[in-house]
Design a protein around this motif. Sequence first.
Motif, short mmCIF file in Angstrom:
data_model
loop_
_atom_site.label_atom_id
_atom_site.label_comp_id
_atom_site.label_asym_id
_atom_site.label_seq_id
_atom_site.Cartn_x
_atom_site.Cartn_y
_atom_site.Cartn_z
N ALA A 215 0.96 -0.90 5.54
CA ALA A 215 0.76 -2.01 4.61
C ALA A 215 -0.22 -1.62 3.50
O ALA A 215 -0.04 -1.98 2.33
CB ALA A 215 0.25 -3.24 5.35
N TYR A 216 -1.24 -0.89 3.88
CA TYR A 216 -2.22 -0.43 2.89
C TYR A 216 -1.57 0.52 1.89
O TYR A 216 -1.77 0.40 0.67
CB TYR A 216 -3.37 0.24 3.62
CG TYR A 216 -4.51 0.69 2.73
CD1 TYR A 216 -5.20 -0.19 1.92
CD2 TYR A 216 -4.93 2.02 2.74
CE1 TYR A 216 -6.26 0.22 1.13
CE2 TYR A 216 -5.99 2.44 1.96
CZ TYR A 216 -6.65 1.54 1.15
OH TYR A 216 -7.70 1.96 0.37
N ALA A 217 -0.76 1.44 2.40
CA ALA A 217 -0.05 2.36 1.52
C ALA A 217 0.91 1.61 0.59
O ALA A 217 1.08 1.96 -0.58
CB ALA A 217 0.72 3.40 2.33
N ALA A 218 1.51 0.53 1.12
CA ALA A 218 2.41 -0.29 0.29
C ALA A 218 1.68 -0.94 -0.87
O ALA A 218 2.29 -1.32 -1.88
CB ALA A 218 3.08 -1.35 1.16
N GLY A 219 0.36 -1.07 -0.74
CA GLY A 219 -0.44 -1.63 -1.82
C GLY A 219 -0.59 -0.72 -3.02
O GLY A 219 -1.09 -1.14 -4.06
N GLY A 220 -0.19 0.56 -2.87
CA GLY A 220 -0.19 1.45 -4.01
C GLY A 220 -1.31 2.46 -4.06
O GLY A 220 -1.47 3.15 -5.07
N VAL A 221 -2.11 2.57 -2.99
CA VAL A 221 -3.15 3.59 -2.98
C VAL A 221 -2.49 4.97 -2.92
O VAL A 221 -1.38 5.12 -2.40
CB VAL A 221 -4.13 3.42 -1.80
CG1 VAL A 221 -4.85 2.09 -1.90
CG2 VAL A 221 -3.41 3.56 -0.47
N ARG A 222 -3.20 5.97 -3.43
CA ARG A 222 -2.59 7.29 -3.53
C ARG A 222 -3.19 8.31 -2.57
O ARG A 222 -2.66 9.41 -2.42
CB ARG A 222 -2.73 7.82 -4.96
CG ARG A 222 -1.74 8.94 -5.26
CD ARG A 222 -1.79 9.38 -6.69
NE ARG A 222 -0.64 10.23 -7.01
CZ ARG A 222 -0.52 10.94 -8.12
NH1 ARG A 222 -1.47 10.90 -9.03
NH2 ARG A 222 0.55 11.68 -8.34
#
Length: 584
Positions: A215-222
């Motif tokens: 879910a955190y990755a889905a937020g757009g962090v790289r």
Amino acid sequence: MNLRELNSLIKVAMGEEKADLVLQNGSLVNVYTGEILEEHSVAVKGERIAWVGKDDRNVTGPETNVIDCTGKFIIPGFIDGHTHLILFYQADQFLRYAMRGGTTTIITELMEISFPLGYQGILEYLESLKNQPIKIFGVAPPMVTNSLRTRSRAINLDQIAELLKRDDILGLGETYWSAVIERDEKILEFFVETFKAGKIIAGHTAGARGNRLTAYAAGGVRSCHEPITAADVLERLRLGLYVLIREGGIRKELAEISKIKDLQLDLRQLILSTDSITPEQVVEEGYMEAVVQKAVDLGFDPVCAIQMATLNVAKYWNLDHLIGGIAPSKYADIIILPDLYNIKAEYVISNGKVLSKEGKLLLEPSKYTFPAWAHKSMRLTKNFGPEDFEINVKSNSDPVRIRVIEQITELVTKETILEVPVLEGKIKVDLDKDLIKIAAVDFLDDQLKMFVGLIKGFRMKKGAFASSMAWDLTNIVVIGADEKDMAVAVNRVLELQGGIVVCSNGKILAELPMSIGGYMSNLPIEEIVQNLKDIQKEASGLGIPFPDAELSLNTLTTSAIPFFRICEEGFYDLKNNRLVGLLV
């Protein structure tokens, strides 16, 4: 690059104009292909590389500075893709040592200055990074905090947008995953603004796994720099994240994570970084060159280790069109090494200029004088007494059940519920049970706001230990076995306009003044190193067992590390994302 510079690069490459500098006849590490190209030369014009090849006669003239690289290796300058420069020292003091070993680009967080000095403090600090011999970029601070009071003072969306317009701001700084998956509206607005600016969001996934990590990755962090095992790294690489391996002042994970080299994986998204480096480390051990050396010593192929500190970092930050490799049009950021297993720079070139030779700086960093207001963040004028650290309890029950911070490791804490006696209406320290006082005091406002609780795990038998460097808010955090000493320590921090203080029996045993936002000192870095050694010695003398006592103290306020923390409003339960009081 302007038209004249562009024309000049093309002319040198065509042999129509001579280079300013030629690195001649070395073994060139090509980070783009993974090859080592023998008997290669590099021609530099101005700040950039104009030509790379075998026969440099067409680019070398009588005025060209030629460095003979026969038997040497030519590699790109190192890049630290994630660090915290705003800790203890000013930039010029740090660079005096950091630049010698081959680091030519640094990307730093700015959160530390943002809490006490706000938006203007960020701009002032960015000014101090200008006109340095190497490139230093920042990231806009999201200012995630446990303190509602601090959050109310944080920079706003318009200010984030203005920062993201700047060329020296590469994106949004590390944002703790819990704020994102809880859909904190302010933080998500910062994300959207970063996307609009076409820039990067740095991640922070400590403790996140499975669906929470996804879910955190889905937020757009790289990216993430928090993995501590090879399995953690692999889970994040599979989600498309860049992973930065920490080897610095806060954590050292390279040895454990090095097992990943045996898994036959594509490591193009694996990066070496420091996530901060202590004054002692940079003075006595070096900077990114020491990290690359350790990777090589742990069995990473030297070319791969160099890629993890150059090209991989540049790609992560969308800077690979400018830095990260040795190729025409790139900035001439170059290191000359004796061999690939001995990461000791004989020459360092930055922006086309010879920066250091045999470890001696030829170009000095620029000094910066911060304005008077930057030295006045301790706005609390109260003179503390021991009564301010008493815990008065209005309860008919004896004993009472209370929440306590229990220090599990030097960084990790948990909530512990204890029954303690009430003596004359007060809860007191119990040294036999390793139970001492802890307080968080907001220093940015002259209207007193503080919280006093108890903590165990520090094993203090006497004295007090205080610091204005408490992470992620504007607090002086103090722990103590004696309320009188706690008052002495906090009063001294306020008098210094920020710093770290150890005291016992009413006497100051060691201190480090840090008047710039409570985070940076005016002292030379060598004096800072000695003061920190004195602080560690005296803190150990109080009974504290941790090898970096100030780090253990300063992290007691952060939501970056699980699980139970403190701020001026109370304890903070990170598992349930809520403020709680002392009494259960």
